[in-house]
Scaffold this active site. Structure first.
Site, mmCIF file in Angstrom:
data_model
loop_
_atom_site.group_PDB
_atom_site.id
_atom_site.type_symbol
_atom_site.label_atom_id
_atom_site.label_comp_id
_atom_site.label_asym_id
_atom_site.label_seq_id
_atom_site.Cartn_x
_atom_site.Cartn_y
_atom_site.Cartn_z
ATOM 1 N N GLU A 1 -16.091 -24.132 -31.848
ATOM 2 C CA GLU A 1 -17.109 -24.910 -32.550
ATOM 3 C C GLU A 1 -16.648 -25.291 -33.958
ATOM 4 O O GLU A 1 -16.907 -26.403 -34.429
ATOM 5 C CB GLU A 1 -18.420 -24.117 -32.600
ATOM 6 N N HIS B 1 -16.199 -29.180 -34.527
ATOM 7 C CA HIS B 1 -17.375 -29.699 -35.242
ATOM 8 C C HIS B 1 -17.459 -29.224 -36.689
ATOM 9 O O HIS B 1 -17.820 -29.983 -37.581
ATOM 10 C CB HIS B 1 -18.653 -29.297 -34.500
ATOM 11 N N HIS C 1 -26.284 -23.301 -29.843
ATOM 12 C CA HIS C 1 -25.174 -23.908 -29.089
ATOM 13 C C HIS C 1 -24.188 -24.563 -30.051
ATOM 14 O O HIS C 1 -22.989 -24.514 -29.845
ATOM 15 C CB HIS C 1 -25.697 -24.941 -28.094
#
Length: 277
Positions: A134, A138, A86
């Site tokens: 992502e 992040h 994830h």
């Protein structure tokens, strides 16, 4: 005769061409990144590289689809029958620098592996779109660490961690297998996973439309050098990028209640959001 050492324009990478088309960004790109890396973004900004912990998060497809509101949003590829990535989320690292775009060529050599281990399960979002989100939210913060300081390295590290934490067989050997009938307790799972995943990984559930607690995710805390275990409290940074947008329920995941049994639903490729009726 003097010759330019620069390659012809048509041979430049997409990332370089992008920067050349943005003179202001190109001229200050290195300075912006240095300011970002060392937290020099003004007194009203947080030092985004000061994070100490990073959460490696794996999701179970059979449970993930229960977190969606609309029955036609979820799509589990036929090849997916295991836990998938994830995200890799620096703890409390919000609003990463937006000056580092990711291009398809950056991760092209990893695409087959990422498609296998980090697919999107949303019909409305391609896997590359998922990976790009992502990275922007992040990965750019994770890039403060040298071993993850490019899209390629960030995704390479994530894939290595996926290989390291392949706990499907550990669960199977302990008799914890997907089932529509048999519920499990949080403590059962901790007894199996904790010796391998460090300081109490977070076992997360969603509540399905019948009020059942359904296991869908495991968050594994790692230190900055990616060793197992790191003390943190709460979620990585609120709401991960992949949980944004229409179609998501108000309950995006919560720690599975210790006193309430939860279900570990099987994967149903034909009816991903109704594996157990």
């Amino acid at each position: 005769m003097w010759r330019s050492v620069l390659p012809p324009l048509f041979s430049l990478s997409p990332a370089v061409l992008f920067l050349l088309q943005l003179p202001d960004c190109a001229a200050t790109q290195e300075a912006h990144w240095e300011d970002y890396k060392y937290g020099r973004q003004g007194s009203d900004k947080k030092p985004f590289c000061s994070w100490k912990c990073i959460l490696f998060t794996l999701q179970w497809p059979g449970g993930f689809c229960q977190s969606l509101d609309k029955g036609n949003l979820c799509l589990i590829p036929q090849s997916i029958n295991n836990w998938t990535i994830h995200g890799l989320w620096p703890y409390r690292a919000m609003n990463c620098c937006s000056c580092w775009p990711m291009f398809h060529s950056d991760i092209q050599e990893l695409e087959a592996e990422l498609t296998e281990h980090w697919p999107s399960f949303l019909k409305t979002k391609s896997s590359f779109h998922f990976w790009g989100e992502e990275w922007q939210k992040h990965g750019v913060c994770a890039a403060c660490v040298e071993g993850m300081n490019s899209p390629l390295r960030y995704f390479q590290i994530s894939l290595k961690l996926r290989g390291q934490f392949d706990f499907h067989k550990l669960l199977e050997d302990a008799g914890i297998t997907p089932s529509c009938e048999r519920p499990y307790k949080v403590e059962e799972v901790h007894q199996v996973l904790d010796p391998h995943l460090g300081d109490k990984p977070e076992i997360q559930c969603v509540t399905d439309d019948k009020g059942r607690e359904v296991w869908f995710q495991v968050k594994i805390p790692l230190s900055r050098n990616l060793t197992v275990g790191c003390h943190h409290h709460g979620d990585a940074d609120g709401t991960p990028a992949s949980w944004s947008g229409p179609g998501w329920s108000s309950s995006h995941g919560h720690p599975c209640p210790p006193q309430v049994p939860f279900y570990y639903f099987p994967i149903d490729h034909q009816h991903p959001q109704r594996p157990c009726g």
